[in-house]
Design a protein around this motif. Structure first.
Motif, PDB file in Angstrom:
ATOM      1  N   ARG A 198     -40.709  77.709  57.266  1.00  0.00           N
ATOM      2  CA  ARG A 198     -41.587  76.884  56.431  1.00  0.00           C
ATOM      3  C   ARG A 198     -41.725  75.442  56.926  1.00  0.00           C
ATOM      4  N   SER A 199     -40.755  74.964  57.720  1.00  0.00           N
ATOM      5  CA  SER A 199     -40.812  73.567  58.167  1.00  0.00           C
ATOM      6  C   SER A 199     -41.441  73.393  59.554  1.00  0.00           C
ATOM      7  N   ILE A 200     -41.915  74.493  60.169  1.00  0.00           N
ATOM      8  CA  ILE A 200     -42.465  74.385  61.525  1.00  0.00           C
ATOM      9  C   ILE A 200     -43.812  75.095  61.617  1.00  0.00           C
ATOM     10  N   ASP A 201     -44.479  74.890  62.722  1.00  0.00           N
ATOM     11  CA  ASP A 201     -45.699  75.630  63.036  1.00  0.00           C
ATOM     12  C   ASP A 201     -45.273  76.953  63.671  1.00  0.00           C
ATOM     13  N   PRO A 202     -45.524  78.082  63.003  1.00  0.00           N
ATOM     14  CA  PRO A 202     -45.066  79.379  63.529  1.00  0.00           C
ATOM     15  C   PRO A 202     -45.563  79.695  64.935  1.00  0.00           C
ATOM     16  N   SER A 203     -46.644  79.054  65.352  1.00  0.00           N
ATOM     17  CA  SER A 203     -47.161  79.316  66.705  1.00  0.00           C
ATOM     18  C   SER A 203     -46.208  78.762  67.773  1.00  0.00           C
TER      19      SER A 203
END
Length: 318
Positions: free
Chosen positions: A56-61
């Protein structure tokens, strides 16, 4: 960039997100993801929940690689099923690898070094890997035909002993009353109804095991016999794994809920020392979810060193 590790069992799934240095970014927890007992919809939903919590705290890409260590994912057909589902959960560029839960238990427990892991919990299984990359598994055929020495196996043996004590095939001992109390029945006349009509699942049988271990440690002869059979069967799984891999002095990691009982763990270690005198019995360095992260980092060709392991030791079960 980040690496994601998934530890999926029959009842719970844990996710751990780290950077390439092993520093923990996020964790997630959801329901079971054993592909043999969960529907495709449940599998996807629970994986997605755990991954979303962890990321939730990062860009999953930015996820470089992910490893999914799932109970029941030991064969190619099942892994292909899981691979299809994971394509919908992560970006296409992420490296995705899939294996069974014993692999991540070994990878985490021994810090990605070679050795053998013996799991004795609700079920049981043994898995080993050599420095050259050869691997083999012993057990893990399911509770209907296997799961020797496990919690469900001990529970079943206790139920069998209870009925044999009732009709005189075994001399009565405290085990009979303990089983009746566990089943919440006052008379054995209600035994068949409780077992066959209400049912007793594999996990429920396993809940009987600690009671039998307590009775064995207190000297109940029937319980002692059951536990002796259990540790003999489990130590034999390790012995066979050693023989299959031609390992003379194995490092053996013991894992699973039954090992939390001191009497059982001491009995199992004694049996292993007798059967495999050169065995080195050790405690886990990392938990299985961290082991899955190690396998993800390895798949992405990231460097793994002592600093990485120290960072991963901070991972907790959420």
């Amino acid at each position: 960039m980040y690496a994601l590790g998934i530890d999926g069992g029959g009842s719970r799934t844990r996710a751990l997100l780290c950077d390439t240095l092993g520093q923990i970014i996020g964790q997630g927890l959801s329901g079971g993801t054993n592909p043999r007992t969960s529907s495709a919809r449940e599998l996807k939903t629970h994986l997605q929940e755990a991954i979303e919590q962890a990321t939730r705290s990062i860009d999953p890409s930015k996820i470089l690689a992910a490893h999914f260590g799932l109970a029941g994912a030991g064969d190619a057909k099942t892994r292909a099923k899981v691979q299809t589902i994971t394509k919908e959960l992560l970006c296409e560029e992420a490296t995705r690898t899939i294996g069974h839960d014993l692999e991540i238990a070994l990878a985490g427990g021994l810090g990605n070094n070679a050795g053998i892991v013996l799991v004795a919990g609700t079920g049981s299984a043994c898995y080993g890997r050599t420095c050259e990359g050869s691997s083999t598994k012993c057990g893990d055929w399911g509770d209907l035909v296997d799961d020797v020495g496990s919690g469900s196996w001990i529970g079943l043996r206790a139920l069998q002993a209870c009925v044999r004590q009732t009709d005189g095939r075994l001399r009565e001992s405290p085990l009979k009353q303990a089983v009746m109390d566990f089943l919440k029945i006052e008379h054995m006349d209600a035994f068949k109804t409780r077992i066959h009509d209400s049912g007793l699942s594999r996990s429920e049988r396993a809940q009987l095991a600690p009671i039998i271990l307590d009775l064995a440690s207190a000297g109940d002869e029937v319980s002692l016999t059951i536990v002796a059979e259990a540790v003999d069967a489990l130590s034999n799984c390790v012995f066979i794994t050693c023989r299959q891999l031609d390992i003379k002095s194995p490092t053996v990691l013991l894992a699973g809920g039954l090992l939390q009982h001191t009497y059982f763990s001491d009995s199992l270690e004694a049996a292993l020392n007798t059967r495999i005198p050169n065995a080195i019995i050790t405690q886990p360095i990392l938990n299985p979810t961290a082991g899955a992260v190690l396998m993800a980092l390895e798949a992405a060709s990231c460097k793994i060193n002592e600093a990485t392991l120290e960072n991963l030791k901070k991972a907790s079960y959420c």
